[in-house]
Design a protein around this motif. Sequence first.
Motif, PDB file in Angstrom:
ATOM      1  N   ASP A 185     -18.842  68.528 160.318  1.00  0.00           N
ATOM      2  CA  ASP A 185     -18.411  67.347 161.078  1.00  0.00           C
ATOM      3  C   ASP A 185     -19.604  66.645 161.715  1.00  0.00           C
ATOM      4  OD1 ASP A 185     -15.786  67.830 160.430  1.00  0.00           O
ATOM      5  OD2 ASP A 185     -15.402  69.035 162.221  1.00  0.00           O
ATOM      6  N   ALA A 186     -20.525  67.431 162.260  1.00  0.00           N
ATOM      7  CA  ALA A 186     -21.736  66.833 162.840  1.00  0.00           C
ATOM      8  C   ALA A 186     -22.574  66.164 161.757  1.00  0.00           C
ATOM      9  CB  ALA A 186     -22.556  67.904 163.552  1.00  0.00           C
ATOM     10  N   ALA A 187     -22.586  66.750 160.554  1.00  0.00           N
ATOM     11  CA  ALA A 187     -23.335  66.153 159.448  1.00  0.00           C
ATOM     12  C   ALA A 187     -22.759  64.783 159.077  1.00  0.00           C
ATOM     13  CB  ALA A 187     -23.307  67.087 158.242  1.00  0.00           C
ATOM     14  N   ARG A 188     -21.436  64.686 159.043  1.00  0.00           N
ATOM     15  CA  ARG A 188     -20.815  63.392 158.737  1.00  0.00           C
ATOM     16  C   ARG A 188     -21.142  62.376 159.827  1.00  0.00           C
ATOM     17  NH1 ARG A 188     -16.441  66.947 157.737  1.00  0.00           N
ATOM     18  NH2 ARG A 188     -16.040  67.269 155.511  1.00  0.00           N
ATOM     19  N   TYR A 189     -21.089  62.816 161.067  1.00  0.00           N
ATOM     20  CA  TYR A 189     -21.404  61.918 162.175  1.00  0.00           C
ATOM     21  C   TYR A 189     -22.859  61.450 162.091  1.00  0.00           C
ATOM     22  CZ  TYR A 189     -21.855  60.159 166.945  1.00  0.00           C
ATOM     23  OH  TYR A 189     -22.083  59.361 168.035  1.00  0.00           O
ATOM     24  N   GLY A 190     -23.743  62.311 161.613  1.00  0.00           N
ATOM     25  CA  GLY A 190     -25.150  61.953 161.482  1.00  0.00           C
ATOM     26  C   GLY A 190     -25.465  61.160 160.232  1.00  0.00           C
ATOM     27  N   GLY A 191     -24.463  60.901 159.383  1.00  0.00           N
ATOM     28  CA  GLY A 191     -24.683  60.083 158.200  1.00  0.00           C
ATOM     29  C   GLY A 191     -24.955  60.862 156.939  1.00  0.00           C
ATOM     30  N   PHE A 192     -24.818  62.193 156.979  1.00  0.00           N
ATOM     31  CA  PHE A 192     -25.032  63.009 155.793  1.00  0.00           C
ATOM     32  C   PHE A 192     -23.715  63.157 155.033  1.00  0.00           C
ATOM     33  CE2 PHE A 192     -28.531  65.161 158.378  1.00  0.00           C
ATOM     34  CZ  PHE A 192     -29.515  64.376 157.809  1.00  0.00           C
ATOM     35  N   SER A 193     -23.770  62.966 153.740  1.00  0.00           N
ATOM     36  CA  SER A 193     -22.576  63.106 152.901  1.00  0.00           C
ATOM     37  C   SER A 193     -22.416  64.564 152.475  1.00  0.00           C
ATOM     38  CB  SER A 193     -22.693  62.207 151.665  1.00  0.00           C
ATOM     39  OG  SER A 193     -21.691  62.509 150.724  1.00  0.00           O
ATOM     40  N   VAL A 194     -21.268  65.141 152.803  1.00  0.00           N
ATOM     41  CA  VAL A 194     -21.005  66.522 152.422  1.00  0.00           C
ATOM     42  C   VAL A 194     -20.924  66.651 150.908  1.00  0.00           C
ATOM     43  CG1 VAL A 194     -19.348  68.424 152.572  1.00  0.00           C
ATOM     44  CG2 VAL A 194     -19.859  67.047 154.596  1.00  0.00           C
ATOM     45  N   ASN A 195     -20.246  65.718 150.254  1.00  0.00           N
ATOM     46  CA  ASN A 195     -20.120  65.777 148.796  1.00  0.00           C
ATOM     47  C   ASN A 195     -21.476  65.639 148.106  1.00  0.00           C
ATOM     48  OD1 ASN A 195     -17.373  66.155 148.879  1.00  0.00           O
ATOM     49  ND2 ASN A 195     -16.851  64.038 148.419  1.00  0.00           N
ATOM     50  N   LYS A 196     -22.304  64.750 148.618  1.00  0.00           N
ATOM     51  CA  LYS A 196     -23.648  64.597 148.044  1.00  0.00           C
ATOM     52  C   LYS A 196     -24.451  65.878 148.209  1.00  0.00           C
ATOM     53  CE  LYS A 196     -27.801  61.717 148.272  1.00  0.00           C
ATOM     54  NZ  LYS A 196     -28.453  60.564 148.953  1.00  0.00           N
ATOM     55  N   THR A 197     -24.282  66.527 149.344  1.00  0.00           N
ATOM     56  CA  THR A 197     -24.995  67.785 149.583  1.00  0.00           C
ATOM     57  C   THR A 197     -24.515  68.870 148.633  1.00  0.00           C
ATOM     58  OG1 THR A 197     -25.221  67.188 151.918  1.00  0.00           O
ATOM     59  CG2 THR A 197     -25.602  69.489 151.335  1.00  0.00           C
ATOM     60  N   ILE A 198     -23.218  68.906 148.369  1.00  0.00           N
ATOM     61  CA  ILE A 198     -22.677  69.876 147.410  1.00  0.00           C
ATOM     62  C   ILE A 198     -23.291  69.661 146.036  1.00  0.00           C
ATOM     63  CG2 ILE A 198     -20.579  70.591 146.191  1.00  0.00           C
ATOM     64  CD1 ILE A 198     -19.044  69.982 148.793  1.00  0.00           C
ATOM     65  N   TRP A 199     -23.366  68.396 145.623  1.00  0.00           N
ATOM     66  CA  TRP A 199     -23.988  68.079 144.331  1.00  0.00           C
ATOM     67  C   TRP A 199     -25.447  68.524 144.303  1.00  0.00           C
ATOM     68  CZ3 TRP A 199     -22.396  66.507 139.630  1.00  0.00           C
ATOM     69  CH2 TRP A 199     -21.089  66.016 139.506  1.00  0.00           C
ATOM     70  N   LEU A 200     -26.182  68.190 145.352  1.00  0.00           N
ATOM     71  CA  LEU A 200     -27.598  68.556 145.403  1.00  0.00           C
ATOM     72  C   LEU A 200     -27.784  70.068 145.366  1.00  0.00           C
ATOM     73  CD1 LEU A 200     -28.952  66.031 148.076  1.00  0.00           C
ATOM     74  CD2 LEU A 200     -29.507  66.067 145.636  1.00  0.00           C
ATOM     75  N   ALA A 201     -26.968  70.790 146.120  1.00  0.00           N
ATOM     76  CA  ALA A 201     -27.107  72.244 146.190  1.00  0.00           C
ATOM     77  C   ALA A 201     -26.800  72.895 144.843  1.00  0.00           C
ATOM     78  CB  ALA A 201     -26.190  72.801 147.276  1.00  0.00           C
ATOM     79  N   LEU A 202     -25.711  72.483 144.214  1.00  0.00           N
ATOM     80  CA  LEU A 202     -25.331  73.091 142.939  1.00  0.00           C
ATOM     81  C   LEU A 202     -26.299  72.712 141.819  1.00  0.00           C
ATOM     82  CD1 LEU A 202     -21.442  72.840 143.047  1.00  0.00           C
ATOM     83  CD2 LEU A 202     -22.803  74.928 142.884  1.00  0.00           C
ATOM     84  N   LEU A 203     -26.724  71.460 141.789  1.00  0.00           N
ATOM     85  CA  LEU A 203     -27.662  71.053 140.745  1.00  0.00           C
ATOM     86  C   LEU A 203     -29.024  71.726 140.926  1.00  0.00           C
ATOM     87  CD1 LEU A 203     -26.914  67.239 140.282  1.00  0.00           C
ATOM     88  CD2 LEU A 203     -26.145  69.169 138.896  1.00  0.00           C
ATOM     89  N   THR A 204     -29.453  71.908 142.166  1.00  0.00           N
ATOM     90  CA  THR A 204     -30.730  72.583 142.406  1.00  0.00           C
ATOM     91  C   THR A 204     -30.662  74.044 141.984  1.00  0.00           C
ATOM     92  OG1 THR A 204     -31.230  71.117 144.270  1.00  0.00           O
ATOM     93  CG2 THR A 204     -32.440  73.185 144.158  1.00  0.00           C
TER      94      THR A 204
END
Length: 360
Positions: A233-252
């Motif tokens: 929730d804090a990440a969304r408030y700070g402008g970070f996309s949870v879905n984008k992070t999931i993509w980045l983590a799995l692709l990495t």
Amino acid sequence: MQIRLEKRLEPSKTMLYLTPIAAVLVTALVGALVFSLIGYDGIGAVREIFLTPLLNPLKWQDLAVKSAPLIIIAVGLSIGYRANVWNIGAEGQYVLGGLAATGVALLTRDMSGPWILPLMIAAGIAGGMAWAVVPAFLRTRLQVNEILTSLMLTYVAIQLLNYLVIGPWKDPMGFGFPQTRMFTSDQMLPNIIPRTIVHLGVPIAIVVALAAWFFMSRSVFGYQIKVVGAAPDAARYGGFSVNKTIWLALLTSGALAGLAGVLEAAGPFGRMVPSFPTNYGFTAIIVAFLGRLHPVGIIFAGLAMAVAVVGGEVAQTTIKLPVAAVGIFQSMMLFFLLASDVLVRYRLRFGATRELEASR
């Protein structure tokens, strides 16, 4: 009597980094006891598994080669785990990386040049990433648990490997064995130490771990991973996309697992065979947690796990220990590590049940 867990104050870093060492020591002690009880030389098993690879200089090169893919895969997994993205299918991504590299090797077998090996590495990374796209898509679009999808894709990858080496990729000059043609010298990793099996993949693993440490501790990417994992929730408030992070983590993590597959195919194997899946992807999960999800810690954890793997092979020949013994030691190590984590972060509270308390 009621038993409950009460969260402690934040444990010290010293305690967190000492518990993996304690888990290894307890594993050795319990392993010696267990194998003694079932009729094997328990003390000899611990000696051969944990000491012989370290004391025998001839085994050091084996430790380096075995630890390299574990380190690379575990670093990728640790990035996802810090973001609460649970990729359990690194073994399948490792296999796809090896298959993609093998495809390039077969296409270029009549060619030569220093460009072939980099092309194989690029193909392997792309193959691992492609196999991670499916769980990433299903998680972000349909909220399907990535644990299940990534794990099931591992078995698909293994069946694809078997189909290729038994069918269209089978070496016509291989006397009927299910295997591809041997890679050429331009398609193999060069050995960096003469008269040893230590290949270029070993320093690559160290560079990958150090690069991951830098990016996780000094970049916005690393900060985003940590924030999404700790407080979505804090990440969304700070402008970070949870879905984008999931993509980045799995692709990495998929890319690094694919890289490990290339280094194994172009290194120790030198071709693609049905025995290429060696459970590195699953063992790397233990390595990631043993290293506290820290890239530098994973280097040491990878070496420790390589000691268990190489020592297990030694024990099979010297004291006739079963093949499954290494898996037992690895499982116990993970169990004791998780148990120590619980005891470090929580304390047990014993007390009467609420019913008894109410009656009083």
